[in-house]
Motif scaffolding. Structure first.
Motif, PDB file in Angstrom:
ATOM      1  N   ALA A 112       0.839  -1.214   0.000  1.00 36.21           N
ATOM      2  CA  ALA A 112       0.000   0.000   0.000  1.00 36.21           C
ATOM      3  C   ALA A 112       0.866   1.253   0.000  1.00 36.21           C
ATOM      4  CB  ALA A 112      -0.922  -0.015   1.208  1.00 36.21           C
ATOM      5  N   ASN A 113       1.947   1.244   0.811  1.00 33.30           N
ATOM      6  CA  ASN A 113       2.834   2.418   0.872  1.00 33.30           C
ATOM      7  C   ASN A 113       3.515   2.688  -0.456  1.00 33.30           C
ATOM      8  OD1 ASN A 113       2.313   3.140   3.492  1.00 33.30           O
ATOM      9  ND2 ASN A 113       3.939   1.866   4.342  1.00 33.30           N
TER      10      ASN A 113
ATOM     11  N   LYS B 177       1.217   4.379  -2.915  1.00 30.27           N
ATOM     12  CA  LYS B 177       0.854   5.792  -2.705  1.00 30.27           C
ATOM     13  C   LYS B 177       2.073   6.698  -2.483  1.00 30.27           C
ATOM     14  CE  LYS B 177      -0.121   5.469   2.260  1.00 30.27           C
ATOM     15  NZ  LYS B 177       0.779   6.505   2.756  1.00 30.27           N
TER      16      LYS B 177
ATOM     17  N   SER C  68      -6.889   3.762  -6.231  1.00 29.32           N
ATOM     18  CA  SER C  68      -7.529   3.159  -5.057  1.00 29.32           C
ATOM     19  C   SER C  68      -8.114   1.794  -5.385  1.00 29.32           C
ATOM     20  CB  SER C  68      -8.634   4.074  -4.538  1.00 29.32           C
ATOM     21  OG  SER C  68      -8.090   5.309  -4.227  1.00 29.32           O
TER      22      SER C  68
ATOM     23  N   VAL D 218      -5.293  -0.692  -5.450  1.00 28.74           N
ATOM     24  CA  VAL D 218      -4.790  -1.027  -4.104  1.00 28.74           C
ATOM     25  C   VAL D 218      -5.795  -1.902  -3.363  1.00 28.74           C
ATOM     26  CG1 VAL D 218      -3.999  -0.100  -1.897  1.00 28.74           C
ATOM     27  CG2 VAL D 218      -3.455   1.102  -3.996  1.00 28.74           C
ATOM     28  N   VAL D 219      -7.071  -1.541  -3.438  1.00 26.39           N
ATOM     29  CA  VAL D 219      -8.097  -2.323  -2.740  1.00 26.39           C
ATOM     30  C   VAL D 219      -8.150  -3.736  -3.318  1.00 26.39           C
ATOM     31  CG1 VAL D 219     -10.578  -2.559  -2.336  1.00 26.39           C
ATOM     32  CG2 VAL D 219      -9.469  -0.339  -2.019  1.00 26.39           C
TER      33      VAL D 219
ATOM     34  N   SER E  66      -5.126  -5.734  -2.303  1.00 21.36           N
ATOM     35  CA  SER E  66      -5.157  -6.006  -0.861  1.00 21.36           C
ATOM     36  C   SER E  66      -6.180  -7.077  -0.532  1.00 21.36           C
ATOM     37  CB  SER E  66      -5.497  -4.728  -0.093  1.00 21.36           C
ATOM     38  OG  SER E  66      -4.591  -3.732  -0.436  1.00 21.36           O
TER      39      SER E  66
ATOM     40  N   LEU F 219      -4.852  -1.072   6.136  1.00 23.43           N
ATOM     41  CA  LEU F 219      -4.860  -0.862   4.687  1.00 23.43           C
ATOM     42  C   LEU F 219      -5.979   0.085   4.277  1.00 23.43           C
ATOM     43  CD1 LEU F 219      -4.148  -4.253   2.973  1.00 23.43           C
ATOM     44  CD2 LEU F 219      -3.128  -2.053   2.447  1.00 23.43           C
TER      45      LEU F 219
ATOM     46  N   ILE G 171      -5.578   3.608   2.280  1.00 22.57           N
ATOM     47  CA  ILE G 171      -6.229   3.893   0.992  1.00 22.57           C
ATOM     48  C   ILE G 171      -7.045   5.172   1.095  1.00 22.57           C
ATOM     49  CG2 ILE G 171      -7.954   3.047  -0.645  1.00 22.57           C
ATOM     50  CD1 ILE G 171      -7.055   0.187   0.493  1.00 22.57           C
TER      51      ILE G 171
END
Lengths: 289, 454
Positions: free
Chosen positions: A218-219, A222, A267, A270-271, A274, B13, B17
């Motif tokens: 995630a890091n 972003k 987003s 990433v979602v 994840s 997480l 986000i």
């Protein structure tokens, strides 16, 4: 009494919920809303349908930025995460381990902006320490931050330098939580150190590894400040990642709607990653335990 | 236990986000005040009325005006703006509170978000011409036409034109700078070189320096915008009218004359006349200049005070000349950079703001910042005795030899074109062999804008 307790619980949560609602959720939904508009930030927004999203896939800068972002994620998993694990394992039980832990941890206490400025000087073509050292061996001056694609790798080295420590600490926490009996039992059964690590220690690190990988992914998706300070995504947009492209389109180019659509795509990626990752880890955990 | 770990991870997480989304989302929240934008036509009408009513000094006493500026990266500007505020407090009882922003991007985003709202700054630094026009088109600036009329005899017509749109003038110019070539006098003396008077002499200077191991000129792709420096110079050197037409969309980037300017630039890069574009123009370049590694730097006259002096280059080492055009037919040209301070249409203190602008446009007021920063005042009647000799020499040359003054590319062409073009110039500088593709891309960028805005 039970109902009262329930009500009190909601009251405790309320302040945090209000903060998240007004400062995160509302702007987030506004952002999604504006991603369907053509808007320069000051005039009346014009409804643009899905055009911002269609434009993304035609935009070569977006493609470069997307590929750079993937590179950042892969590199982050290879070096700051795997490197953090290695350091944690090797530091465990050695002499002066506290001293070395502190050394590796110090970079994370420095802000990204300060880190960017420090490394900018180190990478400086004219006065940078790297070129000065290389110069002693007769190597020509290198443009670390303006040669493509070297600039992206230079940024990734800086990123690794800063992120290694925090991953090391997390893995050390995981290592200390492993019962000594299990590793000792494996050793008594004849396993060598490598086998103990692979078959006992590493599987037992799974929960912390899940956290570290998820956070690092995630890091890296972003990451913005380091790139912005060191190269501003340049030269000619070659070192942009999706977060930088989003900022640039929104605030430099004043394409607020287009910038919003990039942040939505970012987003979603990433979602999606994840959720897939966490679900697979959850399934494995259920099987394992 | 393991499920808890995963739950914690999922929550972290989700938070990460959300934070990433806020970066884009939060700006949208600030701009919902569309009503304020609609009210700006009203503001235009009240501005002129307010300017006329400034006779009642007491009405504006004790007012604190905000002045947002993007010069936070330069330690001098904040105290200089504070000095301006001290003067207005002393004269009118109106304080000025300068608010510095260290980066231009953040400054622009903040000002643009604030202007349509009731929290608009009273005053803010900006850029002239097209950069100002986009704000005027949205009715976000208060006109200052009456003040320009009042100070009519104190400003050149060309300067006023850069601040005038559809008959109304906006903001005022607190300083202005020319763009000459700075050269290292010691290096020139060492190789018996003199200031070049024409293109052939300039090439001779470059060849001599190169032969003696000195890189003739500095150039950079760092910080994005400096890539326009050599571009505008070579297009102007081809034909100044071509430059104006290109900036205003009447000529394409693939025009043979524009291409010729790029080809000249490419040939000079190829010959080694320029530094590696990886150097920093504000740290590396002045140090290289000081060490004699680079002979010349093309930069605004602000470079003298803000960069050379700051880095410690001794005055006696610094010389300056105006770069001759590569085509004799182009005549004598120099780029001028104006520094506007604008008045927000939604300023809560419009009367007090226009009162201080009136003062700062006058000979005495316009001199304050210029004197502190040793820069050129825009008011022709302001004193200039504080200017260093080298700056006096440049302005005298411009005046006495009738130089044609041209607006800097940053302001002279629409912002959406400029912002993308500077990256294309960088691509060209790093890869001159990609010229044809760069020109195609530049045409696409310009066509996209002009087709929607002509």
């Amino acid at each position: 009494m039970k109902n009262y307790n329930k009500f009190a619980s909601y009251l405790y949560v309320l302040p945090a919920f209000l903060l998240v609602f007004f400062l995160l959720l509302i702007p987030m939904f506004q952002n999604i809303y504006y991603s369907f508009f053509q808007w320069d930030g000051i005039s009346q927004p014009i409804f643009n349908g899905l055009n911002n999203y269609i434009q993304l896939f035609k935009d070569s800068n977006f493609l470069t930025s997307f590929l750079n972002t993937i590179l950042w994620v892969v590199f982050t998993l290879l070096f700051p995460v795997f490197g953090g694990l290695l350091i944690a394992v090797f530091l465990r039980g050695i002499k002066f381990s506290d001293f070395f832990k502190s050394i590796f941890y110090i970079p994370i206490t420095i802000s990204f902006v300060a880190t960017g400025i420090i490394w900018n000087y180190m990478y400086s073509r004219q006065i940078g320490v790297l070129n000065t050292i290389l110069g002693l061996f007769g190597v020509d001056k290198i443009s670390w931050l303006t040669s493509v694609p070297l600039n992206t790798f230079s940024l990734l080295i800086t990123w690794t330098w800063q992120q290694l420590g925090v991953n090391m600490v997390l893995f050390l926490m995981g290592l200390t939580s492993i019962p000594v009996e299990q590793t000792e039992a494996a050793s008594i059964e004849g396993a060598n150190r490598w086998q103990v690590f692979i078959y006992v220690t590493f599987p037992m690190l799974r929960p912390i590894t899940t956290v570290v990988i998820a956070m690092a992914t995630a890091n890296s998706f972003k990451v913005f400040d380091l790139i912005y300070v060191m190269t501003r995504g340049g030269p000619y947009r070659s070192s942009e990642t999706l977060a930088v492209t989003m900022f640039r389109e929104s605030f430099t180019m004043s394409n607020m709607g287009y910038g919003a659509s990039i942040s939505v795509v970012l987003s979603i990626i990433v979602v999606a990653i994840s959720v897939i990752y966490l679900r697979s880890m959850l399934k494995k955990d259920l099987l394992y335990y | 236990m393991k499920r808890k770990w995963i739950l914690v991870t999922a929550m972290m997480l989700a938070l990460t986000i959300l934070i990433s989304l806020v970066l884009a989302g939060c700006t949208t929240a600030a701009t919902t005040t569309t009503a304020a934008a609609a009210e700006t036509t009203e503001a235009k009408a009240t501005t002129t009325a307010a300017a006329a009513e400034t006779t009642e000094a007491k009405a504006t006493e004790g007012v604190v005006l905000s002045l947002l500026h993007d010069k936070g990266g330069n330690p001098n500007f904040q105290p200089y703006f504070e000095e301006m505020g001290k003067k207005t407090e002393e004269l009118f009882g109106i304080k000025i509170e300068p608010v510095p922003y260290p980066t231009t991007d953040v400054f622009i985003a903040t000002v643009r978000a604030a202007l349509p709202t009731t929290d608009a700054p009273d005053l803010f630094t900006w850029w002239s011409t097209y950069r100002m026009k986009e704000l005027i088109d949205q009715g976000l600036l208060a006109p200052t036409t009456e003040l320009w009329d009042k100070h009519k005899d104190e400003y050149s017509e060309g300067l006023r034109n850069a601040f005038t749109f559809d008959g109304e003038a906006y903001g005022y110019s607190y300083t202005q700078e020319y763009w000459p070539v700075w050269y290292n006098k010691d290096v020139f003396a060492q190789y018996n070189l003199e200031e070049p008077k024409n293109w052939a002499e300039f090439i001779n200077v470059c060849d001599t320096l190169l032969k003696n191991g000195v890189t003739p000129m500095a150039q950079t792709v760092q910080a994005r915008w400096p890539t326009l420096i050599m571009f505008e110079q070579f297009v102007i050197g081809e034909d100044p009218q071509l430059y104006v037409d290109l900036c205003e969309g009447r000529v394409k980037y693939s025009d043979p004359k524009v291409k010729a300017a790029f080809e000249l630039w490419a040939s000079l890069i190829d010959k080694g006349y320029f530094t590696d574009p990886g150097i920093d123009y504000f740290v590396d370049a002045p140090n290289m200049f000081n060490n004699g590694e680079v002979g010349m730097i093309l930069a605004g006259t602000w470079y003298y005070e803000s960069v050379f002096t700051a880095v410690g280059v001794p005055d006696e080492k610094i010389g300056a000349f105006i770069l001759p055009s590569q085509k004799d037919s182009a005549g004598k040209n120099i780029v001028l950079e104006m520094s506007p301070i604008c008045v927000s249409a939604n300023s809560k203190n419009l009367e007090a703001t226009l009162k201080v602008v009136d003062y700062f446009m006058g000979p005495e007021g316009n001199e304050i910042f210029a004197r502190l920063n040793r820069s050129y005042p825009s008011n022709m009647k302001s004193a200039t005795d504080f200017l260093p000799d080298i700056k006096v020499k440049i302005s005298d040359t411009v005046k006495n030899e009738n130089y044609n003054i041209l607006n800097r590319y940053w302001e002279a062409t629409p912002t959406p074109i400029c912002e993308e073009a500077v990256d294309k110039f960088a691509e060209f500088m790093a890869n001159p062999d990609r010229l044809d593709q760069v020109l195609v891309d530049l045409d696409v960028i310009a066509d996209k804008y002009w087709s929607a805005n002509k």
